[in-house]
Scaffold this motif. Sequence first.
Motif, PDB file in Angstrom:
ATOM      1  N   GLY A 241      -8.316  24.169   1.229  1.00 26.73           N
ATOM      2  CA  GLY A 241      -9.786  24.222   1.348  1.00 26.73           C
ATOM      3  C   GLY A 241     -10.290  24.324   2.674  1.00 26.73           C
ATOM      4  O   GLY A 241     -11.539  24.389   2.854  1.00 26.73           O
ATOM      5  N   MET A 242      -9.608  24.277   3.710  1.00 25.65           N
ATOM      6  CA  MET A 242     -10.135  24.009   5.112  1.00 25.65           C
ATOM      7  C   MET A 242     -11.087  25.116   5.377  1.00 25.65           C
ATOM      8  O   MET A 242     -12.149  24.606   6.001  1.00 25.65           O
ATOM      9  CB  MET A 242      -8.954  24.133   6.085  1.00 25.65           C
ATOM     10  N   ALA A 243     -11.001  26.321   5.037  1.00 24.16           N
ATOM     11  CA  ALA A 243     -11.978  27.238   5.369  1.00 24.16           C
ATOM     12  C   ALA A 243     -13.306  27.130   4.701  1.00 24.16           C
ATOM     13  O   ALA A 243     -14.112  27.869   5.199  1.00 24.16           O
ATOM     14  CB  ALA A 243     -11.147  28.615   5.222  1.00 24.16           C
ATOM     15  N   THR A 244     -13.302  26.541   3.361  1.00 18.27           N
ATOM     16  CA  THR A 244     -14.282  26.906   2.513  1.00 18.27           C
ATOM     17  C   THR A 244     -15.088  25.338   2.171  1.00 18.27           C
ATOM     18  O   THR A 244     -16.108  25.449   1.842  1.00 18.27           O
ATOM     19  CB  THR A 244     -13.975  27.786   1.416  1.00 18.27           C
ATOM     20  N   LEU A 245     -13.986  24.525   2.064  1.00 21.14           N
ATOM     21  CA  LEU A 245     -14.704  23.267   1.314  1.00 21.14           C
ATOM     22  C   LEU A 245     -15.160  22.210   2.308  1.00 21.14           C
ATOM     23  O   LEU A 245     -14.637  22.200   3.507  1.00 21.14           O
ATOM     24  CB  LEU A 245     -13.605  22.685   0.473  1.00 21.14           C
ATOM     25  N   ARG A 246     -16.331  21.599   2.007  1.00 20.57           N
ATOM     26  CA  ARG A 246     -16.830  20.508   2.783  1.00 20.57           C
ATOM     27  C   ARG A 246     -16.968  19.150   2.155  1.00 20.57           C
ATOM     28  O   ARG A 246     -17.989  19.045   1.375  1.00 20.57           O
ATOM     29  CB  ARG A 246     -18.300  20.950   3.371  1.00 20.57           C
ATOM     30  N   LEU A 247     -16.001  18.396   1.987  1.00 19.99           N
ATOM     31  CA  LEU A 247     -15.812  17.215   1.129  1.00 19.99           C
ATOM     32  C   LEU A 247     -16.528  16.168   2.017  1.00 19.99           C
ATOM     33  O   LEU A 247     -16.408  16.178   3.184  1.00 19.99           O
ATOM     34  CB  LEU A 247     -14.534  16.834   0.971  1.00 19.99           C
ATOM     35  N   ARG A 248     -17.159  15.101   1.259  1.00 21.44           N
ATOM     36  CA  ARG A 248     -17.402  14.006   1.848  1.00 21.44           C
ATOM     37  C   ARG A 248     -16.362  13.133   2.366  1.00 21.44           C
ATOM     38  O   ARG A 248     -15.291  13.257   1.747  1.00 21.44           O
ATOM     39  CB  ARG A 248     -18.228  13.111   0.790  1.00 21.44           C
ATOM     40  N   PRO A 249     -16.494  12.311   3.488  1.00 28.70           N
ATOM     41  CA  PRO A 249     -15.613  11.485   3.906  1.00 28.70           C
ATOM     42  C   PRO A 249     -15.051  10.627   2.949  1.00 28.70           C
ATOM     43  O   PRO A 249     -15.719   9.978   1.963  1.00 28.70           O
ATOM     44  CB  PRO A 249     -16.228  10.813   5.012  1.00 28.70           C
ATOM     45  N   PRO A 250     -13.755  10.156   2.946  1.00 32.48           N
ATOM     46  CA  PRO A 250     -13.106   9.366   1.776  1.00 32.48           C
ATOM     47  C   PRO A 250     -13.857   8.216   1.735  1.00 32.48           C
ATOM     48  O   PRO A 250     -14.098   7.427   2.775  1.00 32.48           O
ATOM     49  CB  PRO A 250     -11.646   9.308   2.154  1.00 32.48           C
ATOM     50  N   GLY A 251     -14.016   7.675   0.754  1.00 30.67           N
ATOM     51  CA  GLY A 251     -14.891   6.253   0.460  1.00 30.67           C
ATOM     52  C   GLY A 251     -16.384   6.256   0.353  1.00 30.67           C
ATOM     53  O   GLY A 251     -16.875   5.743  -0.012  1.00 30.67           O
TER      54      GLY A 251
END
Length: 255
Positions: A241-251
Amino acid sequence: MSPEFEDLVAIVTGGASGIGAAVARELTDRGARVAALDLEPGGAPQGVLGIKADVSEDDSVRAAVQEVADAYGRIDVLVNNAGIGAQGTVEDNPDDQWHRVFDVNVMGAVRVTRAALPYLRRSPAAAIVNVASVAATTGIPQRALYSTTKGAVQSLSMAMAADHLREGIRVNCVNPGTADTPWVQRLLDSAPDPAAERAALDARQPHGRLVSAEEVALAVVYLAGPSSGSTAGTALAVDGGMATLRLRPPGETRK
């Protein structure tokens, strides 16, 4: 059920280590007869024909492709995987290094494809898969030269797909994320703090780890196989998912 690649012949450049070796093994396991073209072919997986070849030299490439055709009588699949890396911003690499990396990463794919096309045109299941990179589509620090060549590989793949589809040759590319390969391991070994650098590379990919060579190989083999006969002109990301996903930082809690 017969293996998917039974009676088919495949060439994998850079097929004696890393992603290339994983691709060669997977193709062999599925019934293909495989030749690994490599500067050091001794590392080719068991059951794979290792052939010494330098993709930056046209005579070497043509001799190697001819050796495959002479040995097996046909060529059905080409995986252009051979490549070299480079680090730095746009001002860090001298002209001769730019020319060298382009010569291997881009022109290498051109040379091998050019030599294999007469055989691929005669195949009932012809496919070319070029190995590009997440760096083709995503800005990564200190990778100006490398990213430029991989962007060129992706563009080349789309142009080749348009040129050769009506000849019965499907062309696609795979864009791996940062993969657990000998080249990445050498980068880690040269870092001031290899463990911290490994943790940073793991964290850069949304699924939290490096991509395995086997995961990339499975994507390559899917695109190369007869069962993907309606897939052409595709860039398949294998990057967690590196090219397309923007996840929140863990926690971090959702707001």
